[in-house]
Design a protein around this motif. Structure first.
Motif, PDB file in Angstrom:
ATOM      1  N   GLU A   9     -38.364 -34.578  48.901  1.00  0.00           N
ATOM      2  CA  GLU A   9     -37.633 -34.301  49.106  1.00  0.00           C
ATOM      3  C   GLU A   9     -35.508 -34.398  48.671  1.00  0.00           C
ATOM      4  O   GLU A   9     -34.947 -33.583  48.330  1.00  0.00           O
ATOM      5  N   ILE A  10     -35.838 -35.605  49.180  1.00  0.00           N
ATOM      6  CA  ILE A  10     -34.484 -36.296  48.227  1.00  0.00           C
ATOM      7  C   ILE A  10     -34.094 -36.006  46.888  1.00  0.00           C
ATOM      8  O   ILE A  10     -35.413 -37.145  45.392  1.00  0.00           O
ATOM      9  N   PRO A  11     -32.929 -35.478  46.000  1.00  0.00           N
ATOM     10  CA  PRO A  11     -32.944 -35.125  44.944  1.00  0.00           C
ATOM     11  C   PRO A  11     -33.102 -36.929  43.795  1.00  0.00           C
ATOM     12  O   PRO A  11     -32.589 -37.808  44.682  1.00  0.00           O
ATOM     13  N   ALA A  12     -33.185 -36.367  43.014  1.00  0.00           N
ATOM     14  CA  ALA A  12     -33.484 -38.055  42.311  1.00  0.00           C
ATOM     15  C   ALA A  12     -32.052 -38.454  42.047  1.00  0.00           C
ATOM     16  O   ALA A  12     -31.666 -39.380  42.367  1.00  0.00           O
ATOM     17  N   HIS A  13     -30.806 -37.840  42.021  1.00  0.00           N
ATOM     18  CA  HIS A  13     -29.249 -38.624  41.904  1.00  0.00           C
ATOM     19  C   HIS A  13     -28.326 -38.932  42.922  1.00  0.00           C
ATOM     20  O   HIS A  13     -28.215 -39.688  42.730  1.00  0.00           O
ATOM     21  N   GLN A  14     -29.821 -39.091  43.994  1.00  0.00           N
ATOM     22  CA  GLN A  14     -29.346 -39.176  45.259  1.00  0.00           C
ATOM     23  C   GLN A  14     -29.922 -40.618  45.714  1.00  0.00           C
ATOM     24  O   GLN A  14     -29.760 -41.275  46.527  1.00  0.00           O
ATOM     25  N   LEU A  15     -30.567 -40.891  45.205  1.00  0.00           N
ATOM     26  CA  LEU A  15     -32.048 -42.167  45.016  1.00  0.00           C
ATOM     27  C   LEU A  15     -31.150 -43.326  44.930  1.00  0.00           C
ATOM     28  O   LEU A  15     -31.559 -44.405  45.602  1.00  0.00           O
ATOM     29  N   SER A  16     -29.872 -43.746  44.405  1.00  0.00           N
ATOM     30  CA  SER A  16     -29.707 -44.406  43.792  1.00  0.00           C
ATOM     31  C   SER A  16     -27.899 -44.742  44.940  1.00  0.00           C
ATOM     32  O   SER A  16     -27.518 -45.524  45.165  1.00  0.00           O
ATOM     33  N   LYS A  17     -27.679 -43.679  45.731  1.00  0.00           N
ATOM     34  CA  LYS A  17     -26.899 -43.623  46.570  1.00  0.00           C
ATOM     35  C   LYS A  17     -27.109 -44.718  47.593  1.00  0.00           C
ATOM     36  O   LYS A  17     -28.402 -44.903  48.190  1.00  0.00           O
ATOM     37  N   SER A  18     -26.367 -45.333  48.528  1.00  0.00           N
ATOM     38  CA  SER A  18     -26.656 -46.237  49.888  1.00  0.00           C
ATOM     39  C   SER A  18     -27.202 -44.799  51.275  1.00  0.00           C
ATOM     40  O   SER A  18     -26.534 -43.708  50.802  1.00  0.00           O
ATOM     41  N   SER A  19     -27.412 -45.978  51.606  1.00  0.00           N
ATOM     42  CA  SER A  19     -27.829 -45.115  53.129  1.00  0.00           C
ATOM     43  C   SER A  19     -26.951 -44.033  53.849  1.00  0.00           C
ATOM     44  O   SER A  19     -27.223 -43.325  54.161  1.00  0.00           O
ATOM     45  N   TRP A  20     -26.195 -45.210  53.999  1.00  0.00           N
ATOM     46  CA  TRP A  20     -24.497 -44.238  54.545  1.00  0.00           C
ATOM     47  C   TRP A  20     -23.993 -42.824  53.851  1.00  0.00           C
ATOM     48  O   TRP A  20     -23.487 -41.845  54.222  1.00  0.00           O
ATOM     49  N   GLN A  21     -24.487 -42.964  52.720  1.00  0.00           N
ATOM     50  CA  GLN A  21     -23.718 -41.631  51.780  1.00  0.00           C
ATOM     51  C   GLN A  21     -25.085 -40.809  52.089  1.00  0.00           C
ATOM     52  O   GLN A  21     -24.412 -39.537  51.648  1.00  0.00           O
ATOM     53  N   GLN A  22     -26.468 -41.426  51.814  1.00  0.00           N
ATOM     54  CA  GLN A  22     -27.180 -40.233  51.873  1.00  0.00           C
ATOM     55  C   GLN A  22     -26.915 -39.272  53.325  1.00  0.00           C
ATOM     56  O   GLN A  22     -27.320 -38.616  53.288  1.00  0.00           O
ATOM     57  N   GLN A  23     -26.325 -40.130  54.306  1.00  0.00           N
ATOM     58  CA  GLN A  23     -26.323 -39.751  55.628  1.00  0.00           C
ATOM     59  C   GLN A  23     -25.269 -38.525  55.414  1.00  0.00           C
ATOM     60  O   GLN A  23     -25.190 -37.417  56.102  1.00  0.00           O
ATOM     61  N   LEU A  24     -24.472 -38.957  54.644  1.00  0.00           N
ATOM     62  CA  LEU A  24     -22.842 -38.001  54.336  1.00  0.00           C
ATOM     63  C   LEU A  24     -23.573 -36.813  53.956  1.00  0.00           C
ATOM     64  O   LEU A  24     -23.523 -35.267  54.458  1.00  0.00           O
ATOM     65  N   SER A  25     -24.241 -37.004  52.845  1.00  0.00           N
ATOM     66  CA  SER A  25     -24.793 -35.552  52.242  1.00  0.00           C
ATOM     67  C   SER A  25     -25.659 -34.764  52.720  1.00  0.00           C
ATOM     68  O   SER A  25     -26.033 -33.746  52.755  1.00  0.00           O
ATOM     69  N   HIS A  26     -26.053 -35.855  53.845  1.00  0.00           N
ATOM     70  CA  HIS A  26     -27.621 -34.696  54.391  1.00  0.00           C
ATOM     71  C   HIS A  26     -26.635 -34.147  55.873  1.00  0.00           C
ATOM     72  O   HIS A  26     -27.411 -33.713  57.086  1.00  0.00           O
ATOM     73  N   ALA A  27     -25.418 -34.083  56.046  1.00  0.00           N
ATOM     74  CA  ALA A  27     -24.583 -33.872  57.430  1.00  0.00           C
ATOM     75  C   ALA A  27     -24.857 -33.049  57.374  1.00  0.00           C
ATOM     76  O   ALA A  27     -25.373 -31.643  56.322  1.00  0.00           O
ATOM     77  N   ILE A  28     -24.760 -32.082  58.759  1.00  0.00           N
ATOM     78  CA  ILE A  28     -25.369 -30.705  59.639  1.00  0.00           C
ATOM     79  C   ILE A  28     -24.167 -29.996  59.041  1.00  0.00           C
ATOM     80  O   ILE A  28     -22.601 -30.321  59.072  1.00  0.00           O
ATOM     81  N   THR A  29     -24.122 -28.734  58.436  1.00  0.00           N
ATOM     82  CA  THR A  29     -22.978 -27.978  57.807  1.00  0.00           C
ATOM     83  C   THR A  29     -22.642 -26.476  58.486  1.00  0.00           C
ATOM     84  O   THR A  29     -22.274 -25.579  58.312  1.00  0.00           O
ATOM     85  N   GLU A  30     -24.034 -25.447  58.868  1.00  0.00           N
ATOM     86  CA  GLU A  30     -24.109 -24.650  59.603  1.00  0.00           C
ATOM     87  C   GLU A  30     -23.912 -24.653  61.311  1.00  0.00           C
ATOM     88  O   GLU A  30     -25.152 -25.833  61.803  1.00  0.00           O
ATOM     89  N   PRO A  31     -23.472 -23.722  61.793  1.00  0.00           N
ATOM     90  CA  PRO A  31     -23.642 -24.254  63.212  1.00  0.00           C
ATOM     91  C   PRO A  31     -24.457 -23.737  64.215  1.00  0.00           C
ATOM     92  O   PRO A  31     -24.902 -24.607  64.574  1.00  0.00           O
ATOM     93  N   ALA A  32     -25.043 -22.503  63.128  1.00  0.00           N
ATOM     94  CA  ALA A  32     -26.627 -22.696  63.699  1.00  0.00           C
ATOM     95  C   ALA A  32     -27.478 -23.920  63.978  1.00  0.00           C
ATOM     96  O   ALA A  32     -28.230 -23.595  64.700  1.00  0.00           O
ATOM     97  N   ASP A  33     -27.510 -24.236  63.053  1.00  0.00           N
ATOM     98  CA  ASP A  33     -28.017 -25.642  63.178  1.00  0.00           C
ATOM     99  C   ASP A  33     -27.424 -26.205  64.146  1.00  0.00           C
ATOM    100  O   ASP A  33     -29.012 -26.617  64.350  1.00  0.00           O
ATOM    101  N   LEU A  34     -26.745 -26.815  64.051  1.00  0.00           N
ATOM    102  CA  LEU A  34     -26.319 -27.909  65.485  1.00  0.00           C
ATOM    103  C   LEU A  34     -26.987 -27.446  66.657  1.00  0.00           C
ATOM    104  O   LEU A  34     -27.128 -27.958  67.481  1.00  0.00           O
ATOM    105  N   LEU A  35     -26.510 -25.645  66.695  1.00  0.00           N
ATOM    106  CA  LEU A  35     -26.495 -25.136  67.791  1.00  0.00           C
ATOM    107  C   LEU A  35     -28.454 -25.193  68.515  1.00  0.00           C
ATOM    108  O   LEU A  35     -28.828 -26.248  69.640  1.00  0.00           O
ATOM    109  N   LYS A  36     -29.023 -25.321  67.402  1.00  0.00           N
ATOM    110  CA  LYS A  36     -30.502 -25.273  66.870  1.00  0.00           C
ATOM    111  C   LYS A  36     -30.731 -27.169  67.330  1.00  0.00           C
ATOM    112  O   LYS A  36     -31.885 -27.247  68.475  1.00  0.00           O
ATOM    113  N   ARG A  37     -29.984 -27.834  67.315  1.00  0.00           N
ATOM    114  CA  ARG A  37     -30.071 -29.460  67.218  1.00  0.00           C
ATOM    115  C   ARG A  37     -30.734 -29.497  68.727  1.00  0.00           C
ATOM    116  O   ARG A  37     -31.091 -30.438  69.994  1.00  0.00           O
ATOM    117  N   LEU A  38     -29.278 -28.880  69.181  1.00  0.00           N
ATOM    118  CA  LEU A  38     -29.094 -29.437  70.562  1.00  0.00           C
ATOM    119  C   LEU A  38     -29.657 -28.651  72.061  1.00  0.00           C
ATOM    120  O   LEU A  38     -28.623 -28.489  72.226  1.00  0.00           O
TER     121      LEU A  38
END
Ligand SMILES: *Cc1c(COP(=O)(O)O)cnc(C)c1O
Ligand code: SF4
Length: 343
Positions: A9-38
Motif C-alpha cells: 500500500e505504501i507508494p514506492a516514492h515514500q519508502l525512502s522517507k523517514s518514519s516521521w515523514q511517512q506519518q506526516l503524509s498519512h495525516a488525517i485530512t477529512e473531518p469525517a475520518d477524524l470523527l469516525k476514528r474518535l
C-alpha cells in the motif's frame, strides 16, 4: 490485513522517507475520518465541511491518539476540528491581524523587533490549528524557498545588529534534516549571529520528528540554541512527547513553551496549572501565553481580557513564579509583544 499487503500500500516514492515523514503524509485530512476514528458522529459537529474547505483539516495520527474517544469537547479535538463557527464574520477580526505583511523586509523575512529576525522557512505545518493567525497568510508568496534564502541571508549579513534568527513558518521542523542542515550552516557563517531559535509545534504533534540527526546537529551548532514549543494543554504531553523533549534537552537545547489562551480549551485555572506542571515535568519552561490574535474565523476561541488577567493573578498565587507564563498580545507596529496588563 496481511503485513505484505500493508507494504504494497505504501507508494514506492515514500519508502525512502523517514518514519516521521511517512506519518506526516498519512495525516488525517477529512473531518469525517477524524470523527469516525474518535467514535463521534456528524451530529456532534454541524457544517464542518465549509470551514474545512476554507482552511483544510490536518491531524497526524500521533496527535489524534491523544484525543479522548467519544468526547466532542475534548480540548485537543477542539484545536483541530473544523467547525461552523469559523464561517461567522465578526467585527474586528481580520485576515492579517498582526501586520506580518507590512513587516516584510525580503521574501520570507520579518524584522519587527530589535536584534532578532523571523525567517518563514516553509508555509507547511504538521497540524492545522483552527485558531491560527496565519490561517489566511499567503504562504506561497512568503516562504523563503531555497532561492529566496539567499536574499534573506544577505539582509541578515548586512545588519550587524541582528543577533538571533528565529526559524518559523508554518513549522520549520517539517523541513527535512538535510534542508535544516543547509540552512543552519549558512546562518553559522554569519559572524554577528549568536542565537538560533526554533519555533515548532512538532515536539507535541509528531514527536518522532525529533530525530537523532536533528538533535546532534543542534547540539553541535556554534549557536546557543533555543526551541520554543507550542503546547496548549497538558494532554498534549504524553510519554512519547516527553521522550522527544528529553532528547532535545540532552542535546543542550533550552526549551520554552508558548501557548494561546483558548476558550473551552485551556481557559480554566486547572488547565493552566496542569499545563505549566506538565511542561516543567518535561523540562520545558512556560514563556508566553498569547491572547488570541483577532483573525477571521477564530472569534469563538476568544477569552475576555479581564478574565485572562484574573487567570494570571490566580496562577501567580498558585504556582512558583517561573511556572507563570507572560500574558501578552501581539499588536501590529509595536516594538515587542505587549504585556496584557498594559492593554
Ligand atoms: C514574536 C516575534 C518575535 C519574537 O519575540 P520575542 O519576544 O523575542 O519572543 C520576533 N519576530 C517576530 C516577527 C515576532 O512576531
Ligand atoms: S502549527 Fe503553528 S503556524 Fe501551524 S497552524 Fe498551528 S499555530 Fe498555526
Amino acid at each position: 490485513m496481511h503485513p505484505v499487503e500493508l507494504i504494497k500500500e505504501i507508494p514506492a516514492h515514500q519508502l525512502s522517507k523517514s518514519s516521521w515523514q511517512q506519518q506526516l503524509s498519512h495525516a488525517i485530512t477529512e473531518p469525517a475520518d477524524l470523527l469516525k476514528r474518535l467514535n463521534l458522529t456528524t451530529e456532534d459537529f454541524d457544517n464542518y465541511q465549509a470551514a474545512s474547505q476554507q482552511f483544510s483539516l490536518k491531524v497526524p495520527h500521533a496527535y489524534a491518539s491523544k484525543i479522548q474517544v467519544g468526547n466532542p469537547r475534548d480540548p485537543l479535538l477542539l484545536q483541530v476540528m473544523s467547525q461552523s463557527e469559523e464561517m461567522l464574520s465578526v467585527d474586528g477580526y481580520e485576515k492579517d491581524p498582526v501586520g506580518d505583511l507590512s513587516a516584510n523586509k525580503s521574501p520570507g523575512l520579518l524584522h519587527k523587533y530589535n536584534g532578532r529576525v523571523l525567517l518563514i522557512t516553509t508555509g507547511a505545518c504538521a497540524v492545522h490549528c483552527r485558531y491560527c493567525f496565519r490561517r489566511h497568510f499567503p504562504y506561497q508568496q512568503q516562504q523563503a524557498g531555497r532561492e529566496q534564502w539567499a536574499e534573506a541571508l544577505s539582509y541578515i549579513q548586512n545588519d550587524s545588529s541582528i543577533k538571533e534568527v528565529i526559524l518559523s513558518g508554518g513549522d520549520p521542523l517539517v523541513l527535512s534534516d538535510q534542508k535544516l542542515e543547509q540552512l543552519i550552516t549558512l546562518l553559522e557563517a554569519i559572524p554577528h549571529l549568536t542565537r538560533l531559535r526554533i519555533h515548532s509545534r512538532l515536539p507535541v504533534v509528531l514527536p518522532d520528528r525529533i530525530t537523532t540527526t536533528l538533535v546532534n546537529r543542534l547540539a553541535n551548532s556554534r549557536f546557543n540554541v533555543c526551541m520554543v514549543i507550542h503546547a496548549n494543554h497538558a494532554n498534549e504531553i504524553s510519554p512519547a512527547e516527553k521522550n522527544a523533549l528529553e532528547k532535545l534537552k540532552q542535546g543542550g537545547i533550552q526549551l520554552l513553551n508558548q501557548a494561546v489562551l483558548l476558550k473551552g480549551i485551556n481557559d480554566s485555572i486547572n488547565d493552566q496549572i496542569n499545563l505549566s506542571e506538565a511542561l516543567f515535568d518535561a523540562g520545558v519552561l512556560p514563556y508566553y501565553l498569547h491572547l488570541l490574535d483577532p483573525v477571521q474565523g477564530a472569534a469563538h476561541f476568544d477569552v475576555k481580557l479581564s478574565q485572562a488577567l484574573d487567570l494570571i493573578t490566580q496562577l501567580q498565587d498558585d504556582l512558583p513564579g517561573f511556572l507563570v507564563p507572560k500574558l501578552v498580545r501581539e499588536i501590529a507596529g509595536e516594538t515587542s509583544k505587549t504585556p496584557a496588563n498594559e492593554l
